[in-house]
Enzyme design. Sequence first.
Site, PDB file in Angstrom:
ATOM      1  N   TYR A   1       0.851  -1.197   0.000  1.00 29.01           N
ATOM      2  CA  TYR A   1       0.000   0.000   0.000  1.00 29.01           C
ATOM      3  C   TYR A   1       0.887   1.249   0.000  1.00 29.01           C
ATOM      4  O   TYR A   1       1.666   1.478   0.935  1.00 29.01           O
ATOM      5  CB  TYR A   1      -0.958   0.016   1.201  1.00 29.01           C
ATOM      6  CG  TYR A   1      -2.025  -1.071   1.156  1.00 29.01           C
ATOM      7  CD1 TYR A   1      -2.342  -1.734  -0.035  1.00 29.01           C
ATOM      8  CD2 TYR A   1      -2.722  -1.436   2.296  1.00 29.01           C
ATOM      9  CE1 TYR A   1      -3.308  -2.719  -0.080  1.00 29.01           C
ATOM     10  CE2 TYR A   1      -3.703  -2.426   2.260  1.00 29.01           C
ATOM     11  CZ  TYR A   1      -3.980  -3.060   1.070  1.00 29.01           C
ATOM     12  OH  TYR A   1      -4.940  -4.036   1.024  1.00 29.01           O
TER      13      TYR A   1
ATOM     14  N   SER B   1     -13.169  -3.656   0.386  1.00 26.68           N
ATOM     15  CA  SER B   1     -13.937  -2.714  -0.440  1.00 26.68           C
ATOM     16  C   SER B   1     -15.451  -2.879  -0.273  1.00 26.68           C
ATOM     17  O   SER B   1     -16.181  -3.054  -1.254  1.00 26.68           O
ATOM     18  CB  SER B   1     -13.528  -2.833  -1.914  1.00 26.68           C
ATOM     19  OG  SER B   1     -12.203  -2.386  -2.075  1.00 26.68           O
ATOM     20  N   PRO B   2     -15.943  -2.782   0.954  1.00 26.37           N
ATOM     21  CA  PRO B   2     -17.371  -3.027   1.192  1.00 26.37           C
ATOM     22  C   PRO B   2     -18.308  -1.959   0.641  1.00 26.37           C
ATOM     23  O   PRO B   2     -19.514  -2.178   0.593  1.00 26.37           O
ATOM     24  CB  PRO B   2     -17.459  -3.074   2.724  1.00 26.37           C
ATOM     25  CG  PRO B   2     -16.298  -2.273   3.204  1.00 26.37           C
ATOM     26  CD  PRO B   2     -15.207  -2.515   2.199  1.00 26.37           C
TER      27      PRO B   2
ATOM     28  N   PHE C   1     -14.398  -3.280  -9.712  1.00 23.32           N
ATOM     29  CA  PHE C   1     -13.081  -3.452  -9.107  1.00 23.32           C
ATOM     30  C   PHE C   1     -12.569  -2.056  -8.774  1.00 23.32           C
ATOM     31  O   PHE C   1     -11.912  -1.426  -9.588  1.00 23.32           O
ATOM     32  CB  PHE C   1     -12.163  -4.203 -10.081  1.00 23.32           C
ATOM     33  CG  PHE C   1     -10.892  -4.715  -9.448  1.00 23.32           C
ATOM     34  CD1 PHE C   1     -10.918  -5.737  -8.515  1.00 23.32           C
ATOM     35  CD2 PHE C   1      -9.664  -4.170  -9.789  1.00 23.32           C
ATOM     36  CE1 PHE C   1      -9.747  -6.213  -7.936  1.00 23.32           C
ATOM     37  CE2 PHE C   1      -8.486  -4.635  -9.219  1.00 23.32           C
ATOM     38  CZ  PHE C   1      -8.535  -5.658  -8.292  1.00 23.32           C
TER      39      PHE C   1
ATOM     40  N   GLU D   1     -14.358   0.672  -8.701  1.00 25.64           N
ATOM     41  CA  GLU D   1     -14.844   1.660  -9.678  1.00 25.64           C
ATOM     42  C   GLU D   1     -15.451   2.878  -9.009  1.00 25.64           C
ATOM     43  O   GLU D   1     -15.548   3.941  -9.590  1.00 25.64           O
ATOM     44  CB  GLU D   1     -15.845   1.023 -10.623  1.00 25.64           C
ATOM     45  CG  GLU D   1     -15.154   0.303 -11.764  1.00 25.64           C
ATOM     46  CD  GLU D   1     -16.105  -0.543 -12.551  1.00 25.64           C
ATOM     47  OE1 GLU D   1     -17.086  -0.009 -13.064  1.00 25.64           O
ATOM     48  OE2 GLU D   1     -15.866  -1.759 -12.628  1.00 25.64           O
TER      49      GLU D   1
HETATM   50  N1  LIG Z   1      -7.001  -8.072   0.045  1.00 28.09           N
HETATM   51  C1  LIG Z   1      -7.136  -7.315  -1.012  1.00 28.09           C
HETATM   52  O1  LIG Z   1      -6.859  -7.723  -2.137  1.00 28.09           O
HETATM   53  C2  LIG Z   1      -7.612  -5.902  -0.829  1.00 28.09           C
HETATM   54  C3  LIG Z   1      -7.919  -5.104  -1.941  1.00 28.09           C
HETATM   55  C4  LIG Z   1      -8.383  -3.808  -1.704  1.00 28.09           C
HETATM   56  C5  LIG Z   1      -8.529  -3.320  -0.407  1.00 28.09           C
HETATM   57  N2  LIG Z   1      -8.189  -4.132   0.646  1.00 28.09           N
HETATM   58  C6  LIG Z   1      -8.369  -3.652   2.047  1.00 28.09           C
HETATM   59  O2  LIG Z   1      -9.697  -3.228   2.197  1.00 28.09           O
HETATM   60  C7  LIG Z   1      -9.725  -1.911   2.739  1.00 28.09           C
HETATM   61  C8  LIG Z   1     -10.935  -1.204   2.256  1.00 28.09           C
HETATM   62  O3  LIG Z   1     -10.875  -1.011   0.850  1.00 28.09           O
HETATM   63  P1  LIG Z   1     -11.481   0.279   0.178  1.00 28.09           P
HETATM   64  O4  LIG Z   1     -10.832   1.481   0.729  1.00 28.09           O
HETATM   65  O5  LIG Z   1     -11.451   0.063  -1.300  1.00 28.09           O
HETATM   66  O6  LIG Z   1     -12.975   0.148   0.739  1.00 28.09           O
HETATM   67  P2  LIG Z   1     -14.243   1.029   0.934  1.00 28.09           P
HETATM   68  O7  LIG Z   1     -14.433   1.210   2.393  1.00 28.09           O
HETATM   69  O8  LIG Z   1     -15.291   0.296   0.152  1.00 28.09           O
HETATM   70  O9  LIG Z   1     -13.988   2.422   0.228  1.00 28.09           O
HETATM   71  C9  LIG Z   1     -13.465   3.520   0.891  1.00 28.09           C
HETATM   72  C10 LIG Z   1     -13.439   4.680  -0.083  1.00 28.09           C
HETATM   73  O10 LIG Z   1     -14.799   5.076  -0.338  1.00 28.09           O
HETATM   74  C11 LIG Z   1     -14.914   6.485  -0.076  1.00 28.09           C
HETATM   75  N3  LIG Z   1     -16.256   6.826   0.394  1.00 28.09           N
HETATM   76  C12 LIG Z   1     -17.040   7.786  -0.154  1.00 28.09           C
HETATM   77  N4  LIG Z   1     -18.213   7.859   0.482  1.00 28.09           N
HETATM   78  C13 LIG Z   1     -18.175   6.953   1.489  1.00 28.09           C
HETATM   79  C14 LIG Z   1     -19.111   6.571   2.502  1.00 28.09           C
HETATM   80  N5  LIG Z   1     -20.331   7.118   2.609  1.00 28.09           N
HETATM   81  N6  LIG Z   1     -18.752   5.615   3.361  1.00 28.09           N
HETATM   82  C15 LIG Z   1     -17.546   5.016   3.268  1.00 28.09           C
HETATM   83  N7  LIG Z   1     -16.617   5.325   2.329  1.00 28.09           N
HETATM   84  C16 LIG Z   1     -16.924   6.293   1.437  1.00 28.09           C
HETATM   85  C17 LIG Z   1     -13.857   6.747   0.973  1.00 28.09           C
HETATM   86  O11 LIG Z   1     -13.555   8.134   0.936  1.00 28.09           O
HETATM   87  P3  LIG Z   1     -13.179   8.920   2.287  1.00 28.09           P
HETATM   88  O12 LIG Z   1     -11.838   8.463   2.669  1.00 28.09           O
HETATM   89  O13 LIG Z   1     -13.223  10.340   1.867  1.00 28.09           O
HETATM   90  O14 LIG Z   1     -14.233   8.574   3.290  1.00 28.09           O
HETATM   91  C18 LIG Z   1     -12.710   5.873   0.485  1.00 28.09           C
HETATM   92  O15 LIG Z   1     -12.028   6.524  -0.596  1.00 28.09           O
HETATM   93  C19 LIG Z   1      -8.387  -1.289   2.293  1.00 28.09           C
HETATM   94  O16 LIG Z   1      -7.992  -0.223   3.129  1.00 28.09           O
HETATM   95  C20 LIG Z   1      -7.480  -2.467   2.421  1.00 28.09           C
HETATM   96  O17 LIG Z   1      -7.068  -2.585   3.771  1.00 28.09           O
HETATM   97  C21 LIG Z   1      -7.748  -5.397   0.449  1.00 28.09           C
END
Ligand SMILES: NC(=O)c1ccc[n+]([C@@H]2O[C@H](COP(=O)([O-])OP(=O)(O)OC[C@H]3O[C@@H](n4cnc5c(N)ncnc54)[C@H](OP(=O)(O)O)[C@@H]3O)[C@@H](O)[C@H]2O)c1
Length: 305
Positions: free
Chosen positions: A52, A215-216, A221, A223
């Site tokens: 990361y 990425s909940p 992917f 997007e």
């Molecule tokens: N194992 C794997 O292959 C893999 C792959 C990808 C990710 N991960 C892990 O999963 C974690 C989460 O992934 P992710 O960051 O893609 O997940 P996410 O929680 O689905 O997305 C977070 C992103 O959404 C934005 N967002 C906008 N409105 C939101 C709202 N109402 N509520 C929540 N978020 C909002 C956030 O912006 P703001 O920051 O401005 O709130 C942030 O940029 C990563 O940090 C990593 O640790 C693992």
Amino acid sequence: MNKVKIAKCDLDASEISLGCMRIADLTDQQIDTLIHTALDEGINFFDYADIYSDGQAEARFAEALNMTPSLREKMILQTKCVHRYTYYDASKEHILEAVDGSLKRLRTDFIDVLLLHRPDALVEPEEVAEAFTILEKNGKVKYFGVSNHNPMQIELLGKFVKQPIIINQLQLSITNTGMIDAGLNANMKVDASIDRDGSILDYCRLKEITIQVWSPFQYGFFEGMFLNNDKFPALNQKIDEIAASRGVTNTAIAIAWLLRHPAKMQPIVGTTNPSRVKDICKASGVNLTRQEWYEIYLAAGNKIP
Ligand SMILES: NC(=O)c1ccc[n+]([C@@H]2O[C@H](COP(=O)([O-])OP(=O)(O)OC[C@H]3O[C@@H](n4cnc5c(N)ncnc54)[C@H](OP(=O)(O)O)[C@@H]3O)[C@@H](O)[C@H]2O)c1
């Protein structure tokens, strides 16, 4: 904040985890506020990977917090190795060197959970086993898991690896439900019945491997967000309606939907916004009914036979 029981370990983990993939560009003050907000809300589980921001997510976290032993004690730290940007490397040598790098950047003597980030086509499970045993013996890693692995890949590792695989981190959101669709549509002549992951959801339940959800809030992917997005009008209408009736935000409902699943998954949320962290943590007190859960699933465009 409720706890999630992760089998075969003594981790007392919060049922929601904070993923720190996106923190590297924040200021020290922003990182400090984000992490302390999470801790205050009851989140004690933090997810990283060596790649990361090229190690900067791990490094910035420890620097910004000025990591101390007493702060470290309040946290469960998980990181990942194997991903080398243009290829995957689950060799013994790379696993050992990757862990040393993460320990240094995180300013800690041990990692609570180490995950193999992605399956390596050239994996030699005997080598993984050797690496895990060395890391366990020298106290650098307490527990081991995988990410994006299917059942047979876990079985293959398990033939040689002595430590239990306690976690499998997988992509899942209301708009990314392949692992749920296939089971619901078993034996149907529809695309949704295609099993792309070897029934990983049921396998993890059977083997007591905790599924962590990455990425909940994203569709596709990475997007973008499905909440407040015109591409998903019916879904947002349904989520907003349930959010209003429960007195929480739509953000909390998106996570409550994952927590309602009896597999007892642990969502890894990636927000960098402390006020969203607070909204998200309210999901821990919401117990959706079976009917609400299905209504949300169907509003995302899914069908049941
Ligand atoms: N194992 C794997 O292959 C893999 C792959 C990808 C990710 N991960 C892990 O999963 C974690 C989460 O992934 P992710 O960051 O893609 O997940 P996410 O929680 O689905 O997305 C977070 C992103 O959404 C934005 N967002 C906008 N409105 C939101 C709202 N109402 N509520 C929540 N978020 C909002 C956030 O912006 P703001 O920051 O401005 O709130 C942030 O940029 C990563 O940090 C990593 O640790 C693992």
